[in-house]
Structure formats: C-alpha cells, structure tokens
Design a protein around this motif. Sequence first.
Motif, mmCIF file in Angstrom:
data_model
loop_
_atom_site.group_PDB
_atom_site.id
_atom_site.type_symbol
_atom_site.label_atom_id
_atom_site.label_comp_id
_atom_site.label_asym_id
_atom_site.label_seq_id
_atom_site.Cartn_x
_atom_site.Cartn_y
_atom_site.Cartn_z
ATOM 1 N N HIS A 1 44.503 48.290 29.511
ATOM 2 C CA HIS A 1 45.941 48.049 29.633
ATOM 3 C C HIS A 1 46.186 47.322 30.943
ATOM 4 O O HIS A 1 45.504 47.591 31.943
ATOM 5 C CB HIS A 1 46.721 49.367 29.662
ATOM 6 C CG HIS A 1 46.458 50.259 28.498
ATOM 7 N ND1 HIS A 1 47.105 50.119 27.288
ATOM 8 C CD2 HIS A 1 45.582 51.293 28.359
ATOM 9 C CE1 HIS A 1 46.671 51.047 26.452
ATOM 10 N NE2 HIS A 1 45.749 51.776 27.072
ATOM 11 N N TYR A 2 47.170 46.428 30.948
ATOM 12 C CA TYR A 2 47.478 45.650 32.140
ATOM 13 C C TYR A 2 48.977 45.555 32.363
ATOM 14 O O TYR A 2 49.758 45.476 31.405
ATOM 15 C CB TYR A 2 46.925 44.233 32.014
ATOM 16 C CG TYR A 2 45.425 44.164 31.911
ATOM 17 C CD1 TYR A 2 44.792 44.105 30.684
ATOM 18 C CD2 TYR A 2 44.639 44.180 33.066
ATOM 19 C CE1 TYR A 2 43.411 44.062 30.593
ATOM 20 C CE2 TYR A 2 43.257 44.135 32.988
ATOM 21 C CZ TYR A 2 42.648 44.078 31.744
ATOM 22 O OH TYR A 2 41.278 44.032 31.659
ATOM 23 N N ALA A 3 49.361 45.527 33.625
ATOM 24 C CA ALA A 3 50.735 45.197 33.958
ATOM 25 C C ALA A 3 50.951 43.712 33.716
ATOM 26 O O ALA A 3 50.016 42.905 33.850
ATOM 27 C CB ALA A 3 51.012 45.533 35.423
ATOM 28 N N ASP A 4 52.154 43.334 33.370
ATOM 29 C CA ASP A 4 52.464 41.925 33.097
ATOM 30 C C ASP A 4 52.138 41.041 34.296
ATOM 31 O O ASP A 4 51.750 39.880 34.128
ATOM 32 C CB ASP A 4 53.936 41.771 32.730
ATOM 33 C CG ASP A 4 54.251 42.318 31.352
ATOM 34 O OD1 ASP A 4 55.450 42.531 31.070
ATOM 35 O OD2 ASP A 4 53.317 42.524 30.561
ATOM 36 N N SER A 5 52.271 41.587 35.489
ATOM 37 C CA SER A 5 52.084 40.789 36.693
ATOM 38 C C SER A 5 50.649 40.324 36.888
ATOM 39 O O SER A 5 50.395 39.371 37.635
ATOM 40 C CB SER A 5 52.537 41.583 37.923
ATOM 41 O OG SER A 5 51.830 42.809 38.012
ATOM 42 N N VAL A 6 49.694 40.968 36.225
ATOM 43 C CA VAL A 6 48.288 40.606 36.425
ATOM 44 C C VAL A 6 47.580 40.236 35.119
ATOM 45 O O VAL A 6 46.410 39.843 35.143
ATOM 46 C CB VAL A 6 47.501 41.745 37.109
ATOM 47 C CG1 VAL A 6 48.157 42.111 38.433
ATOM 48 C CG2 VAL A 6 47.374 42.956 36.205
ATOM 49 N N LYS A 7 48.284 40.339 34.012
ATOM 50 C CA LYS A 7 47.670 40.060 32.714
ATOM 51 C C LYS A 7 47.148 38.631 32.686
ATOM 52 O O LYS A 7 47.849 37.684 33.068
ATOM 53 C CB LYS A 7 48.697 40.291 31.613
ATOM 54 C CG LYS A 7 48.119 40.517 30.238
ATOM 55 C CD LYS A 7 49.223 40.906 29.249
ATOM 56 C CE LYS A 7 49.795 42.269 29.570
ATOM 57 N NZ LYS A 7 50.811 42.688 28.575
ATOM 58 N N GLY A 8 45.919 38.474 32.260
ATOM 59 C CA GLY A 8 45.308 37.151 32.200
ATOM 60 C C GLY A 8 44.585 36.751 33.473
ATOM 61 O O GLY A 8 43.822 35.783 33.490
ATOM 62 N N ARG A 9 44.820 37.487 34.560
ATOM 63 C CA ARG A 9 44.155 37.174 35.836
ATOM 64 C C ARG A 9 43.184 38.272 36.260
ATOM 65 O O ARG A 9 42.161 37.986 36.879
ATOM 66 C CB ARG A 9 45.204 36.990 36.942
ATOM 67 C CG ARG A 9 46.177 35.854 36.683
ATOM 68 C CD ARG A 9 47.053 35.586 37.907
ATOM 69 N NE ARG A 9 47.868 36.741 38.275
ATOM 70 C CZ ARG A 9 47.859 37.300 39.484
ATOM 71 N NH1 ARG A 9 47.067 36.829 40.427
ATOM 72 N NH2 ARG A 9 48.656 38.341 39.742
ATOM 73 N N PHE A 10 43.515 39.511 35.949
ATOM 74 C CA PHE A 10 42.682 40.648 36.343
ATOM 75 C C PHE A 10 41.990 41.218 35.114
ATOM 76 O O PHE A 10 42.563 41.238 34.015
ATOM 77 C CB PHE A 10 43.528 41.750 36.980
ATOM 78 C CG PHE A 10 44.102 41.420 38.331
ATOM 79 C CD1 PHE A 10 44.089 40.130 38.848
ATOM 80 C CD2 PHE A 10 44.674 42.420 39.111
ATOM 81 C CE1 PHE A 10 44.619 39.840 40.096
ATOM 82 C CE2 PHE A 10 45.209 42.160 40.362
ATOM 83 C CZ PHE A 10 45.188 40.862 40.839
ATOM 84 N N THR A 11 40.775 41.707 35.310
ATOM 85 C CA THR A 11 40.017 42.330 34.226
ATOM 86 C C THR A 11 39.416 43.634 34.721
ATOM 87 O O THR A 11 38.717 43.645 35.739
ATOM 88 C CB THR A 11 38.899 41.407 33.737
ATOM 89 O OG1 THR A 11 39.445 40.162 33.304
ATOM 90 C CG2 THR A 11 38.147 42.047 32.571
ATOM 91 N N ILE A 12 39.690 44.706 33.983
ATOM 92 C CA ILE A 12 39.122 46.004 34.319
ATOM 93 C C ILE A 12 38.004 46.314 33.333
ATOM 94 O O ILE A 12 38.092 45.973 32.146
ATOM 95 C CB ILE A 12 40.198 47.117 34.311
ATOM 96 C CG1 ILE A 12 39.633 48.424 34.857
ATOM 97 C CG2 ILE A 12 40.781 47.304 32.917
ATOM 98 C CD1 ILE A 12 40.698 49.502 35.095
#
Length: 123
Positions: A59-70
């Motif tokens: 799950h990702y916050a909109d602010s980092v979606k597409g840039r961060f990967t967990i």
Amino acid sequence: DVQPVESGGGSVQAGGSLRFSCAASGVTADINYMGWIRQKPGNEREVLAAIYTRDGTTHYADSVKGRFTISHDNANSTAFLQMNSLEPEDSAMYYCAAKSPGGGWYAPGSYNAWGQGTQVTVS
C-alpha cells in the motif's frame, strides 16, 4: 517485543534515489505489517508505504505512489524502501515501524514498534 532497526537514508540531490533497510528483531511472528512513516517539521506523521508481511500486499500514500517501492524479506524479517525521483518536499524524518493485527495500515497510531528514525534531506 519487536524492535525495528533502520539503516540507509541520508542526503541526496533532487531526482536522486535512496534506499532504506529495516531489520525487525524479537517476536516477529506477531507482525502483520511493516511500514515506513515520515514526519516533516510541524506536520503529523504520515504512513508512506506498508507491506502485509503474510502475503506481500503493498500500500502507498498518493504522495509517493510510483516513486517509492516497499518490499520485505520474510526469512530475515527485513523490510526495504526504495525511494526514487526524490524531491525537496520528501525531506523529513523517516521511521520504519511494525504493527500487529488491529488498526489500519494507513494510521501511524496502529504501529506498535518504531525504529529510531533517520533524517532524509533532498536538496
């Protein structure tokens, strides 16, 4: 008890990348999510990314979606956060955290165990 220990992060120029690791020690069988949470000065804590350790759902916050990967290595109870295309607005204190069942992945208050925190500065 679970104790997350972070490593990585630091300083980078805008557009660059950083990577965090977080090793959880203790009774890790109780954990169902590991997440990364950040706090900017004067702001509330924000859950950026979380991974359900039982099946790898992310799950990702909109602010980092597409840039961060967990991601998560179950065998070693270690979570990773790859941060790409960093922006000055990403500068903050970053925390790794773990939670047991109960509460949503998106709520900082749901996390029971926290790492020491690492400053990320993007210039």
